[in-house]
Design an enzyme around this catalytic site. Structure first.
Site, PDB file in Angstrom:
ATOM      1  N   CYS A   1       0.888  -1.165   0.000  1.00  0.00           N
ATOM      2  CA  CYS A   1       0.000   0.000   0.000  1.00  0.00           C
ATOM      3  C   CYS A   1       0.919   1.207   0.000  1.00  0.00           C
ATOM      4  O   CYS A   1       1.500   1.549   1.027  1.00  0.00           O
ATOM      5  CB  CYS A   1      -0.903   0.013   1.233  1.00  0.00           C
ATOM      6  SG  CYS A   1      -1.885   1.536   1.353  1.00  0.00           S
TER       7      CYS A   1
ATOM      8  N   CYS B   1      -0.673   4.346   2.211  1.00  0.00           N
ATOM      9  CA  CYS B   1      -0.802   4.286   3.681  1.00  0.00           C
ATOM     10  C   CYS B   1      -0.391   2.904   4.175  1.00  0.00           C
ATOM     11  O   CYS B   1       0.800   2.594   4.197  1.00  0.00           O
ATOM     12  CB  CYS B   1      -2.180   4.724   4.168  1.00  0.00           C
ATOM     13  SG  CYS B   1      -3.616   3.939   3.411  1.00  0.00           S
ATOM     14  N   SER B   2      -1.359   2.054   4.544  1.00  0.00           N
ATOM     15  CA  SER B   2      -0.980   0.782   5.164  1.00  0.00           C
ATOM     16  C   SER B   2      -2.056  -0.277   4.983  1.00  0.00           C
ATOM     17  O   SER B   2      -2.187  -1.169   5.806  1.00  0.00           O
ATOM     18  CB  SER B   2      -0.737   1.011   6.661  1.00  0.00           C
ATOM     19  OG  SER B   2      -1.892   1.594   7.242  1.00  0.00           O
ATOM     20  N   CYS B   3      -2.862  -0.178   3.911  1.00  0.00           N
ATOM     21  CA  CYS B   3      -3.980  -1.109   3.707  1.00  0.00           C
ATOM     22  C   CYS B   3      -3.466  -2.553   3.638  1.00  0.00           C
ATOM     23  O   CYS B   3      -2.490  -2.840   2.942  1.00  0.00           O
ATOM     24  CB  CYS B   3      -4.729  -0.740   2.437  1.00  0.00           C
ATOM     25  SG  CYS B   3      -5.449   0.910   2.551  1.00  0.00           S
TER      26      CYS B   3
END
Lengths: 219, 213
Positions: B114, B117-119
């Site tokens: 991702c 962000c941090s999906c």
């Protein structure tokens, strides 16, 4: 927004350093921050896109220098202050002094915990037929919204191919600004490594993003 | 010189320590304000943390992978609709929508990132590790995936396509790694032990039979 969070393709950040037997949280406060964000989101103080936007909007030097959960903390504070749930003075004092603002779903209590363990639903009925189908050649638009978007910079202006259609989903670009869910078709779009990174790129690499219809035009 | 180094070290230690306390105090202050204003119950936060610590983790994804390795009909259903197929196993109380399972083959290796962000598929893999959320992985995975794999001590043959999936929407990706050779006749339970978290992100492979766990 063209922020430092949009990191795809940047150089200079060094090697990936996996930590052996990494704990779920490195300090107790990290867990409290995660829980506060989940609880206030579930109580209706903000949606997931808005919370992402507040983290992206941190000053670039702060974003890069802060650990992951520190960014969550700073984004949460800024967002709750901006939306009038708390004041900066209250955070500084560590005690409430201003009146509370009603939450959409009421205060978050222990009975609500099961609810945050399930992901929200983002699929929506289609307001219009899909413009694209699998196999279509598309170009990611050269757009630079100053607000939240999920179209990463490294694909803008580049040619790709639609691979999958995921149906209609909440559109983050409007949801983040609390301008409505504005559902849009969502597609997996595949790009050749050479298309994105030039003639010297590894010919065996392909990269895909999931792109909302307004990000794309027929090529 | 030695003394100087010691002093320097102490200074840094104190500095780091006080920075940590500062953040800790700030977190406590915010929680107190939210609780006093009636927005949250601290006990509910405890319960959220406990749920994360006990209910999610790579064991959930490993079960899905092992099932797909032993049951061709399940595998077919899984690749067609990840959410629906995982739902039939009943081991995760409720599966989030839009789970997409992508299969590694001798011709193609999949890797998930991702960049924005941090999906990450929390229900299947737990909370993401620090490296997944940090700049080195997010920046390089899409431009130099083979270099990133080298950082993990992993290499994919040069004639195999590498496909990087950037999680830019609410779809969540789980890699179905290839079943290790030498596991013919193994039970689903035995196979589960070979499935690593990183093999389901695409930054690693399953353990080989007989490898130390």
């Amino acid at each position: 927004m063209n922020g430092v969070h949009d990191m795809g393709g940047m150089d200079g950040f060094g090697k990936v350093e996996p930590e052996l037997n990494e704990p779920m949280f490195h300090t107790e406060w990290e867990a409290r921050v995660l829980a506060m964000v989940r609880a206030m989101g579930a109580a209706g103080a903000f949606n997931i896109d808005t919370s992402r936007f507040y983290r992206e909007a941190l000053p670039p030097d702060v974003y890069l220098a802060s650990s992951y959960y520190k960014k969550w903390l700073l984004g949460l504070e800024d967002m709750l202050v901006a939306k009038g749930y708390i004041t900066a003075d209250e955070v500084k004092a560590g005690h409430a002094s201003a009146p509370s603002k009603p939450l959409k779903h009421g205060g978050f209590q222990i009975d609500d915990v099961e609810r945050v363990m399930v992901r929200g639903k983002f699929g929506r009925p289609a307001p219009a037929p899909a413009k694209f189908k699998a196999g279509d050649r598309v170009r990611a638009k050269n757009i630079h919204p100053a607000t939240h978007t999920r179209l990463p910079r490294y694909v803008r202006g580049h040619l790709g191919v639609i691979e999958r259609d995921h149906g209609c989903h909440v559109f983050p670009d409007t949801a983040a600004n609390e301008a409505g869910e504005n559902p849009q078709w969502l597609y997996t779009v595949v790009f050749d490594g050479k298309e994105l990174w030039g003639a010297d790129a590894d010919p065996t690499v392909k990269i895909s993003i999931d792109a909302f219809e307004p990000y794309l035009e027929l090529a | 010189m030695t003394e100087h180094h010691d002093d320097h070290g102490h200074h840094h230690h104190d500095h780091d320590h006080s920075e940590l306390s500062e953040t800790e105090l700030r977190v406590r202050a915010l929680e107190t304000v939210l609780a006093e204003k009636g927005y949250i119950e601290s006990a509910a936060l405890d319960a959220i943390i406990q749920a994360y610590e006990t209910k999610i983790g790579p064991h959930n994804g490993a079960r899905v992978v092992a099932k797909a390795w032993t049951d061709p009909a399940f595998k077919k259903a899984l690749l067609e609709d990840g959410t629906k197929a995982v739902g039939t196993l009943g081991h995760v109380s409720r599966v989030g929508d839009h789970l997409v399972v992508i299969e590694n083959t001798p011709q193609r290796h999949n890797m998930v990132v991702c960049t924005l962000c941090s999906c990450y598929p929390w229900e299947m893999l737990g909370l993401p590790p620090v490296w997944y959320k940090a700049a080195p992985y997010r920046s390089r995975a899409v431009k130099d995936p083979r270099g990133v794999l080298t950082d993990f001590g992993v290499s994919v043959p040069n004639d195999v396509e590498i496909r990087v999936w950037d999680s830019t929407a609410e779809t969540r990706f789980l890699v179905l790694p290839m079943r290790p050779p030498g596991t013919e006749g193994w039970s689903e339970q035995q196979l589960t032990e070979l499935v690593t978290r990183d093999s389901m992100i695409g930054t690693g492979f399953p353990k080989m039979p007989g490898a130390p766990s």
